[in-house]
Design a protein around this motif. Structure first.
Motif, mmCIF file in Angstrom:
data_model
loop_
_atom_site.group_PDB
_atom_site.id
_atom_site.type_symbol
_atom_site.label_atom_id
_atom_site.label_comp_id
_atom_site.label_asym_id
_atom_site.label_seq_id
_atom_site.Cartn_x
_atom_site.Cartn_y
_atom_site.Cartn_z
ATOM 1 N N ASP A 84 41.626 45.011 32.550
ATOM 2 C CA ASP A 84 42.493 43.527 32.862
ATOM 3 C C ASP A 84 43.377 43.946 34.229
ATOM 4 O OD1 ASP A 84 43.488 41.372 32.630
ATOM 5 O OD2 ASP A 84 45.039 41.881 31.386
ATOM 6 N N LEU A 85 43.846 45.051 34.091
ATOM 7 C CA LEU A 85 44.831 45.584 35.235
ATOM 8 C C LEU A 85 44.131 45.592 36.571
ATOM 9 C CD1 LEU A 85 47.426 47.997 33.562
ATOM 10 C CD2 LEU A 85 47.489 45.657 34.045
ATOM 11 N N VAL A 86 42.836 46.122 36.631
ATOM 12 C CA VAL A 86 42.045 46.333 37.820
ATOM 13 C C VAL A 86 41.566 44.880 38.351
ATOM 14 C CG1 VAL A 86 40.230 47.361 39.000
ATOM 15 C CG2 VAL A 86 41.777 48.790 37.327
ATOM 16 N N ALA A 87 40.798 44.245 37.219
ATOM 17 C CA ALA A 87 40.416 42.824 37.516
ATOM 18 C C ALA A 87 41.202 41.686 37.971
ATOM 19 C CB ALA A 87 39.501 42.471 36.274
ATOM 20 N N SER A 88 42.622 41.925 37.478
ATOM 21 C CA SER A 88 43.527 40.846 38.138
ATOM 22 C C SER A 88 43.561 40.892 39.545
ATOM 23 C CB SER A 88 45.188 41.092 37.406
ATOM 24 O OG SER A 88 45.340 42.286 37.825
ATOM 25 N N ASN A 89 43.367 42.074 40.036
ATOM 26 C CA ASN A 89 43.692 42.107 41.707
ATOM 27 C C ASN A 89 42.216 41.690 42.365
ATOM 28 O OD1 ASN A 89 46.579 43.536 42.080
ATOM 29 N ND2 ASN A 89 45.513 44.637 40.477
ATOM 30 N N LEU A 90 41.254 41.474 41.489
ATOM 31 C CA LEU A 90 39.855 41.161 42.156
ATOM 32 C C LEU A 90 39.610 39.743 42.168
ATOM 33 C CD1 LEU A 90 37.941 44.253 41.140
ATOM 34 C CD2 LEU A 90 39.214 44.157 43.355
ATOM 35 N N ASP A 91 40.196 38.972 41.196
ATOM 36 C CA ASP A 91 39.924 37.561 41.048
ATOM 37 C C ASP A 91 40.106 36.802 42.494
ATOM 38 O OD1 ASP A 91 39.203 35.892 39.123
ATOM 39 O OD2 ASP A 91 41.155 34.725 39.194
ATOM 40 N N GLY A 92 41.204 36.863 43.182
ATOM 41 C CA GLY A 92 41.177 36.259 44.407
ATOM 42 C C GLY A 92 39.766 36.434 45.616
ATOM 43 N N TRP A 93 39.465 37.750 45.371
ATOM 44 C CA TRP A 93 38.275 38.130 46.415
ATOM 45 C C TRP A 93 37.133 37.485 45.465
ATOM 46 C CZ3 TRP A 93 34.083 41.062 44.799
ATOM 47 C CH2 TRP A 93 33.166 41.551 46.261
ATOM 48 N N ALA A 94 37.109 37.440 44.274
ATOM 49 C CA ALA A 94 35.959 36.463 43.555
ATOM 50 C C ALA A 94 35.773 35.261 44.022
ATOM 51 C CB ALA A 94 35.892 36.899 42.134
ATOM 52 N N ARG A 95 36.820 34.546 43.988
ATOM 53 C CA ARG A 95 36.925 33.334 44.359
ATOM 54 C C ARG A 95 36.449 33.072 46.064
ATOM 55 N NH1 ARG A 95 39.809 29.861 40.979
ATOM 56 N NH2 ARG A 95 40.576 31.119 39.179
ATOM 57 N N ASP A 96 37.088 33.917 46.666
ATOM 58 C CA ASP A 96 36.665 34.031 48.090
ATOM 59 C C ASP A 96 35.152 33.910 48.334
ATOM 60 O OD1 ASP A 96 39.082 33.499 48.794
ATOM 61 O OD2 ASP A 96 39.638 35.613 49.385
ATOM 62 N N LEU A 97 34.490 34.992 47.669
ATOM 63 C CA LEU A 97 32.966 35.336 47.731
ATOM 64 C C LEU A 97 32.172 34.065 47.367
ATOM 65 C CD1 LEU A 97 31.318 37.754 48.539
ATOM 66 C CD2 LEU A 97 31.282 38.406 46.247
ATOM 67 N N ALA A 98 32.676 33.440 46.352
ATOM 68 C CA ALA A 98 32.039 32.292 45.351
ATOM 69 C C ALA A 98 32.045 31.335 46.572
ATOM 70 C CB ALA A 98 32.720 31.953 44.333
ATOM 71 N N ARG A 99 33.345 30.914 47.353
ATOM 72 C CA ARG A 99 33.258 29.817 48.248
ATOM 73 C C ARG A 99 32.432 30.099 49.583
ATOM 74 N NH1 ARG A 99 38.630 29.455 46.709
ATOM 75 N NH2 ARG A 99 39.399 31.007 48.185
ATOM 76 N N THR A 100 32.334 31.492 50.148
ATOM 77 C CA THR A 100 31.765 31.914 51.088
ATOM 78 C C THR A 100 30.025 31.732 51.025
ATOM 79 O OG1 THR A 100 33.227 33.359 51.885
ATOM 80 C CG2 THR A 100 31.056 33.779 52.753
ATOM 81 N N TRP A 101 29.600 32.077 49.491
ATOM 82 C CA TRP A 101 28.261 32.099 49.236
ATOM 83 C C TRP A 101 27.691 31.012 48.613
ATOM 84 C CZ3 TRP A 101 24.744 35.903 50.788
ATOM 85 C CH2 TRP A 101 25.251 36.766 51.857
ATOM 86 N N HIS A 102 28.502 30.216 48.200
ATOM 87 C CA HIS A 102 28.353 28.918 47.516
ATOM 88 C C HIS A 102 27.593 29.253 46.115
ATOM 89 C CE1 HIS A 102 29.021 26.562 51.039
ATOM 90 N NE2 HIS A 102 28.371 27.439 51.620
ATOM 91 N N TYR A 103 28.351 30.292 45.325
ATOM 92 C CA TYR A 103 27.727 30.862 43.911
ATOM 93 C C TYR A 103 28.888 30.720 43.020
ATOM 94 C CZ TYR A 103 24.310 34.122 42.599
ATOM 95 O OH TYR A 103 23.291 34.887 41.823
ATOM 96 N N GLU A 104 28.419 30.509 41.772
ATOM 97 C CA GLU A 104 29.445 30.414 40.576
ATOM 98 C C GLU A 104 30.210 31.540 40.554
ATOM 99 O OE1 GLU A 104 29.755 28.291 38.530
ATOM 100 O OE2 GLU A 104 27.976 26.742 39.006
ATOM 101 N N VAL A 105 31.621 31.383 40.498
ATOM 102 C CA VAL A 105 32.680 32.397 40.385
ATOM 103 C C VAL A 105 32.599 32.994 39.337
ATOM 104 C CG1 VAL A 105 34.389 30.740 39.416
ATOM 105 C CG2 VAL A 105 34.952 32.901 40.904
#
Length: 226
Positions: A84-105
């Motif tokens: 949880d502590l590691v993933a909480s810092n990666l959620d923003g990057w996951a959203r950016d990647l989803a927008r860039t690649w038009h992929y399900e976050v």
């Protein structure tokens, strides 16, 4: 939409509730530190992104130790906290990647979590907690990028004509399945759905199966087919 990050956070909050959490030795009663935060407070305090303080790294080291030692159920609780502590810092990057690649976050989050767990399971004995953290984040990035950069799951890896029988069928359209553009390149969800439908429809025409498909659809509309 399913969210593996939120599910792990919710489970960790449920495990500890509003009780004090000891991330030093795992036992509030035996710990010499006077003040212990709740898990909600601990989660807000610990940051394991690019700007990691020495205090955050010490807390991470303790959590890793607790997640690898002791009774199985307790280890699992602390592993969830580590994730949880590691993933909480990666959620923003996951959203950016989803927008860039038009992929399900949600799929990207799942790939990130898979990468974190794989690295956790593969870590050799004696590896430092700091190196483990860096390795988990790197593995998470690699898994997420591999997901979005892989060929579309809706696209056959072979040429479409591979699935077409050699027998000639009369068809109602001159459009060939292989002439339909790849749906993975469509930016609009509605266009993407229509393209995939046309691609499958063209293939069914070539296979001489469209009459059966129409019959099934008609029964579905009439409520006589599941």
């Amino acid at each position: 939409m399913p969210n593996i990050f939120a599910a792990i956070t919710a489970q960790s909050l449920q495990n500890f509730g509003e009780e004090p959490v000891c991330a030093h030795i795992g036992d509030v009663e035996m710990c010499t530190v006077k003040r212990h935060p709740t898990y909600r407070e601990l989660r807000n305090q610990v940051r394991l992104g690019r700007t990691k303080t020495k205090s955050n790294l010490r807390t991470w080291e303790s959590i890793v130790t607790l997640a690898k030692e002791g009774e199985k159920r307790e280890r699992e609780k602390w592993l969830l906290i580590a994730l949880d502590l590691v993933a909480s810092n990666l959620d923003g990057w996951a959203r950016d990647l989803a927008r860039t690649w038009h992929y399900e976050v949600s799929d990207i989050r799942s790939a990130i979590m898979e990468g974190l767990l794989k690295k956790w399971d593969e870590v050799p004995a004696g590896e430092t907690s700091h190196k483990l953290l860096d390795g988990m984040v790197k593995h998470a990035f690699n898994c997420a990028r591999a997901l979005v950069e892989s060929p579309s799951k809706e696209t056959c890896s072979e040429d479409v004509s591979y699935w077409t029988p050699e027998v000639s069928h009369s068809i109602e359209t001159v459009v060939l399945a292989s002439s339909i553009i790849d749906s993975g390149s469509a930016l609009n969800p509605d266009a993407d759905e229509r393209i995939r439908g046309e691609r499958v429809g063209a293939l069914l025409h070539r296979m001489g199966a469209m009459s059966h498909v129409k019959e099934v659809h008609e029964k579905i509309r009439e409520g006589v087919h599941p």
